[in-house]
Write a protein that holds these residues in place. Structure first.
Motif, PDB file in Angstrom:
ATOM      1  N   TYR A 135       0.770  -0.997   0.007  1.00  0.00           N
ATOM      2  CA  TYR A 135      -0.213   0.061   0.013  1.00  0.00           C
ATOM      3  C   TYR A 135       0.899   1.201  -0.023  1.00  0.00           C
ATOM      4  CZ  TYR A 135      -3.443  -3.421   1.453  1.00  0.00           C
ATOM      5  OH  TYR A 135      -4.188  -4.730   1.584  1.00  0.00           O
ATOM      6  N   VAL A 136       1.902   1.177  -0.692  1.00  0.00           N
ATOM      7  CA  VAL A 136       2.749   2.286  -0.682  1.00  0.00           C
ATOM      8  C   VAL A 136       2.131   3.728  -1.341  1.00  0.00           C
ATOM      9  CG1 VAL A 136       4.931   3.490  -1.654  1.00  0.00           C
ATOM     10  CG2 VAL A 136       5.062   0.889  -1.013  1.00  0.00           C
ATOM     11  N   ASP A 137       2.380   4.886  -0.596  1.00  0.00           N
ATOM     12  CA  ASP A 137       1.506   5.815  -0.880  1.00  0.00           C
ATOM     13  C   ASP A 137      -0.137   5.949  -1.046  1.00  0.00           C
ATOM     14  OD1 ASP A 137       4.068   7.036  -1.773  1.00  0.00           O
ATOM     15  OD2 ASP A 137       3.927   6.560  -3.927  1.00  0.00           O
ATOM     16  N   LYS A 138      -0.598   4.976  -0.280  1.00  0.00           N
ATOM     17  CA  LYS A 138      -1.914   4.856   0.079  1.00  0.00           C
ATOM     18  C   LYS A 138      -2.046   4.960   1.672  1.00  0.00           C
ATOM     19  CE  LYS A 138      -2.963   2.071  -3.808  1.00  0.00           C
ATOM     20  NZ  LYS A 138      -3.724   0.606  -4.269  1.00  0.00           N
ATOM     21  N   GLU A 139      -3.226   5.363   2.174  1.00  0.00           N
ATOM     22  CA  GLU A 139      -3.512   5.354   3.470  1.00  0.00           C
ATOM     23  C   GLU A 139      -4.235   4.291   4.053  1.00  0.00           C
ATOM     24  OE1 GLU A 139      -5.163   9.265   5.700  1.00  0.00           O
ATOM     25  OE2 GLU A 139      -7.050   8.111   5.068  1.00  0.00           O
ATOM     26  N   VAL A 140      -3.741   3.680   5.316  1.00  0.00           N
ATOM     27  CA  VAL A 140      -4.062   2.496   5.887  1.00  0.00           C
ATOM     28  C   VAL A 140      -4.247   2.604   7.436  1.00  0.00           C
ATOM     29  CG1 VAL A 140      -2.808   1.140   4.149  1.00  0.00           C
ATOM     30  CG2 VAL A 140      -1.825   1.912   6.256  1.00  0.00           C
ATOM     31  N   THR A 141      -4.774   1.921   7.930  1.00  0.00           N
ATOM     32  CA  THR A 141      -4.996   1.990   9.394  1.00  0.00           C
ATOM     33  C   THR A 141      -4.472   0.444  10.322  1.00  0.00           C
ATOM     34  OG1 THR A 141      -7.044   3.300   9.451  1.00  0.00           O
ATOM     35  CG2 THR A 141      -6.915   1.915  11.038  1.00  0.00           C
ATOM     36  N   ILE A 142      -3.725   0.753  11.061  1.00  0.00           N
ATOM     37  CA  ILE A 142      -3.058  -0.457  11.727  1.00  0.00           C
ATOM     38  C   ILE A 142      -3.327  -0.437  13.057  1.00  0.00           C
ATOM     39  CG2 ILE A 142      -0.808  -1.393  12.221  1.00  0.00           C
ATOM     40  CD1 ILE A 142       0.091  -0.085   9.872  1.00  0.00           C
ATOM     41  N   GLY A 143      -3.806  -1.632  13.877  1.00  0.00           N
ATOM     42  CA  GLY A 143      -3.691  -1.767  15.042  1.00  0.00           C
ATOM     43  C   GLY A 143      -2.565  -2.065  15.670  1.00  0.00           C
ATOM     44  N   ALA A 144      -2.130  -1.346  16.659  1.00  0.00           N
ATOM     45  CA  ALA A 144      -0.621  -1.009  17.203  1.00  0.00           C
ATOM     46  C   ALA A 144      -0.443  -0.924  18.684  1.00  0.00           C
ATOM     47  CB  ALA A 144       0.241  -0.565  16.246  1.00  0.00           C
ATOM     48  N   TRP A 145       0.635  -1.155  19.324  1.00  0.00           N
ATOM     49  CA  TRP A 145       1.097  -0.706  20.411  1.00  0.00           C
ATOM     50  C   TRP A 145       2.487   0.308  20.323  1.00  0.00           C
ATOM     51  CZ3 TRP A 145      -0.124  -5.767  19.336  1.00  0.00           C
ATOM     52  CH2 TRP A 145      -1.101  -6.414  19.960  1.00  0.00           C
ATOM     53  N   ILE A 146       2.565   1.102  21.250  1.00  0.00           N
ATOM     54  CA  ILE A 146       3.662   2.037  21.209  1.00  0.00           C
ATOM     55  C   ILE A 146       4.739   1.394  21.828  1.00  0.00           C
ATOM     56  CG2 ILE A 146       4.760   4.039  22.181  1.00  0.00           C
ATOM     57  CD1 ILE A 146       2.570   4.668  19.993  1.00  0.00           C
ATOM     58  N   ALA A 147       5.804   0.943  21.213  1.00  0.00           N
ATOM     59  CA  ALA A 147       7.089   0.441  21.431  1.00  0.00           C
ATOM     60  C   ALA A 147       7.962   1.483  22.199  1.00  0.00           C
ATOM     61  CB  ALA A 147       7.573  -0.344  20.348  1.00  0.00           C
ATOM     62  N   ASN A 148       8.083   2.587  21.519  1.00  0.00           N
ATOM     63  CA  ASN A 148       8.932   3.429  21.859  1.00  0.00           C
ATOM     64  C   ASN A 148       8.298   4.922  21.179  1.00  0.00           C
ATOM     65  OD1 ASN A 148      10.939   4.979  23.391  1.00  0.00           O
ATOM     66  ND2 ASN A 148      12.444   3.894  22.384  1.00  0.00           N
ATOM     67  N   LYS A 149       8.851   5.983  21.737  1.00  0.00           N
ATOM     68  CA  LYS A 149       8.751   7.207  21.204  1.00  0.00           C
ATOM     69  C   LYS A 149       9.947   8.230  21.325  1.00  0.00           C
ATOM     70  CE  LYS A 149       5.581   9.333  24.203  1.00  0.00           C
ATOM     71  NZ  LYS A 149       6.580  10.429  24.618  1.00  0.00           N
ATOM     72  N   ARG A 150       9.773   9.392  20.459  1.00  0.00           N
ATOM     73  CA  ARG A 150      10.642  10.561  20.545  1.00  0.00           C
ATOM     74  C   ARG A 150      10.131  11.561  20.063  1.00  0.00           C
ATOM     75  NH1 ARG A 150      14.446  11.274  16.422  1.00  0.00           N
ATOM     76  NH2 ARG A 150      14.573   9.594  15.043  1.00  0.00           N
ATOM     77  N   SER A 151      10.184  12.888  20.366  1.00  0.00           N
ATOM     78  CA  SER A 151       9.598  13.934  19.499  1.00  0.00           C
ATOM     79  C   SER A 151      10.548  15.156  19.693  1.00  0.00           C
ATOM     80  CB  SER A 151       8.448  14.119  20.126  1.00  0.00           C
ATOM     81  OG  SER A 151       8.495  14.556  21.571  1.00  0.00           O
ATOM     82  N   SER A 152      10.587  16.120  18.878  1.00  0.00           N
ATOM     83  CA  SER A 152      11.002  17.347  18.789  1.00  0.00           C
ATOM     84  C   SER A 152       9.941  18.566  18.892  1.00  0.00           C
ATOM     85  CB  SER A 152      11.828  17.766  17.472  1.00  0.00           C
ATOM     86  OG  SER A 152      11.051  17.673  16.455  1.00  0.00           O
ATOM     87  N   GLY A 153      10.072  19.631  18.689  1.00  0.00           N
ATOM     88  CA  GLY A 153       9.160  20.686  18.931  1.00  0.00           C
ATOM     89  C   GLY A 153       7.793  20.377  17.812  1.00  0.00           C
ATOM     90  N   LYS A 154       8.602  19.923  16.761  1.00  0.00           N
ATOM     91  CA  LYS A 154       7.116  19.875  15.517  1.00  0.00           C
ATOM     92  C   LYS A 154       7.313  18.614  14.825  1.00  0.00           C
ATOM     93  CE  LYS A 154       8.756  24.589  14.235  1.00  0.00           C
ATOM     94  NZ  LYS A 154       9.078  25.496  12.884  1.00  0.00           N
ATOM     95  N   ILE A 155       7.930  17.399  15.301  1.00  0.00           N
ATOM     96  CA  ILE A 155       7.804  16.079  14.788  1.00  0.00           C
ATOM     97  C   ILE A 155       7.718  15.319  16.041  1.00  0.00           C
ATOM     98  CG2 ILE A 155       8.565  14.409  13.221  1.00  0.00           C
ATOM     99  CD1 ILE A 155       9.857  16.571  11.504  1.00  0.00           C
ATOM    100  N   ALA A 156       6.824  14.142  15.908  1.00  0.00           N
ATOM    101  CA  ALA A 156       6.819  13.144  16.737  1.00  0.00           C
ATOM    102  C   ALA A 156       7.279  11.737  16.172  1.00  0.00           C
ATOM    103  CB  ALA A 156       5.579  12.820  17.771  1.00  0.00           C
TER     104      ALA A 156
END
Length: 430
Positions: A11-32
């Motif tokens: 599904y490259v360049d297409k919109e999809v929905t995925i059921g998932a869990w957050i394994a980790n995250k990091r963020s800056s002021g404008k991007i997560a």
């Protein structure tokens, strides 16, 4: 379109929905950056503040580790990602917010991780090991079905032992003694006399008080038995099978091997034929290497097996062990009565024995004699003797330990990580 991480490449360049869990995250002021997992794989979700509603970006910055959610986004090809894709997130819908998840992105001790094994399985490396285990299981069925074997299920509760009762868990079967199986072999031999070539695949139990990195109390064994197959032909089937497993893992588990940092050249070298040396020759090599603590008739321990395997770039068969070291059912060598037609397959890199096998005694009188010599109750093995009484034929078999093979092909240090919930000498939970 609802899909899984493993399927996003469709599904490259297409919109999809995925059921998932957050394994980790990091963020800056404008991007997560959200590290997402759904059981089929891991993918990074990128949330750009300027491209989503304020509430969605706030959710992305505050969502906690192991929270569950539905993630909607556009699939992008990304060469920088080991997976090859990432997700440009357009929407987030939290299913359950996790709090105080105990396994954080830092170093934890082994005992802590084992106490939380039910959660540790979620980590990227443990996920990779379980995927490799799954591939080995699939490839086992593929190999034996392609070779014309029939799957046979042997009992877990047995009334007798193939190798003596000293390492068996005993229980009561109503009003008689029973044991948790340490091998499906004897039943597989009966199956081979009916179906030609069979294999069993099930849990086995050893009440062995061992704490080494190679041993588990409960483990899974693949045990083929083959009618009209003698010792040398059995060795050929064994090396073909192990080669098949290694090449399948190389082909199908590239991402997992990369996650684990596995030296793939070691797996590329696992191709039949494998070297063969006799026990006598192995003993000579060990003495040359300075192992003067061992003499003829002694079994090889982990240091001995490791030293022998270092001679070869492939697994090595050690054949013709002393009769005194092996179980009662192994066929004596035709030219010597002090050794038997057997072989252990020793894996390189210190993983030790991954297969033990032999040609089985097919003569009724000789087998009866060996049962008596090992002080085993004749009545418990009468059914096994029947196999030699009614149309006996030469036959051979072997057993491969799944967890030790998973550890070896994955390159992990300890077998405790090669099964979902390991049973160790001092661990019955979780």
């Amino acid at each position: 379109m609802k899909t899984t991480i493993a399927q996003v490449g469709k599904y490259v360049d297409k919109e999809v929905t995925i059921g998932a869990w957050i394994a980790n995250k990091r963020s800056s002021g404008k991007i997560a950056f959200l590290q997402l997992r759904d059981g089929t794989g891991f993918i990074q979700g990128v949330v750009v503040k300027a491209e989503v509603d304020e509430e969605i970006f706030k959710t992305a910055k505050t969502i906690t580790q192991e929270s569950s959610l539905y993630v909607t986004g556009v699939v992008r090809a990304d060469d920088r990602s080991p997976f090859g894709y990432e997700l440009t997130v357009t929407n987030l819908a939290i299913i359950h917010a996790s709090t105080d998840y105990p396994i954080t992105p830092k170093e934890h001790g082994t005992e802590f991780l084992m106490d939380h094994r039910h959660l540790w399985l979620r980590s990227k490396k443990q996920h990779a090991v379980m995927k490799i285990r799954n591939q080995i299981i699939k490839s086992t069925y593929d190999f034996f079905f392609e070779q014309g074997f029939t799957k046979l299920d042997s009992p877990i509760l047995t009334g007798s032992s193939p190798e003596g009762t000293s390492e068996l868990f005993q229980t009561k079967y109503f009003d008689e003694d029973a044991y948790l199986s340490q091998s499906g072999q004897l039943y597989a031999e009966a199956g081979a006399m009916a179906l030609g070539r069979v294999f069993t695949f099930g849990p086995t139990f050893r009440a062995e008080k061992s704490k080494t990195r190679r041993h588990l109390i409960e483990f899974w064994m693949i045990e083929p038995e083959m009618s009209f197959v003698e010792h040398e032909e059995s060795l050929e089937i064994q090396e073909q099978y192990v080669s098949y497993l290694a090449q399948a893992v190389l082909k199908e588990c590239q991402l997992e091997l990369t996650v684990l940092g596995r030296d793939q050249s070691k797996l590329e070298a696992i191709q039949a034929p494998f070297p063969r040396i006799t026990y006598d020759k192995a003993l000579e090599l060990l003495l040359e290497k300075g192992f003067d603590d061992i003499k003829w008739g002694d079994d090889f321990g982990a240091p001995h097996e490791t030293a022998l395997a270092e001679h070869y770039e492939k697994p090595v068969f050690i054949t013709h062990y002393p009769k005194s070291l092996k179980p009662f059912y192994m066929q004596p060598a035709p030219d010597r009565d002090d050794v038997v037609l057997c072989a252990d397959l020793i894996a390189p890199e210190g993983y030790g024995e991954v297969i033990g096998g032999s040609e089985r005694i097919h003569d009724y009188d000789l087998l009866k004699q060996e049962i008596a010599a090992h002080n085993l109750p004749l009545e418990a093995y009468q059914w096994y003797l029947d196999l030699r009484k009614y149309g006996s034929v030469p036959h051979s078999g072997f057993g491969l330990g799944l967890e030790r093979t998973v550890a070896w092909l994955s390159g992990i240090e300890h077998v405790r990580e090669s099964i979902g919930f390991p049973r160790l000498l001092n661990r019955l939970h979780p």
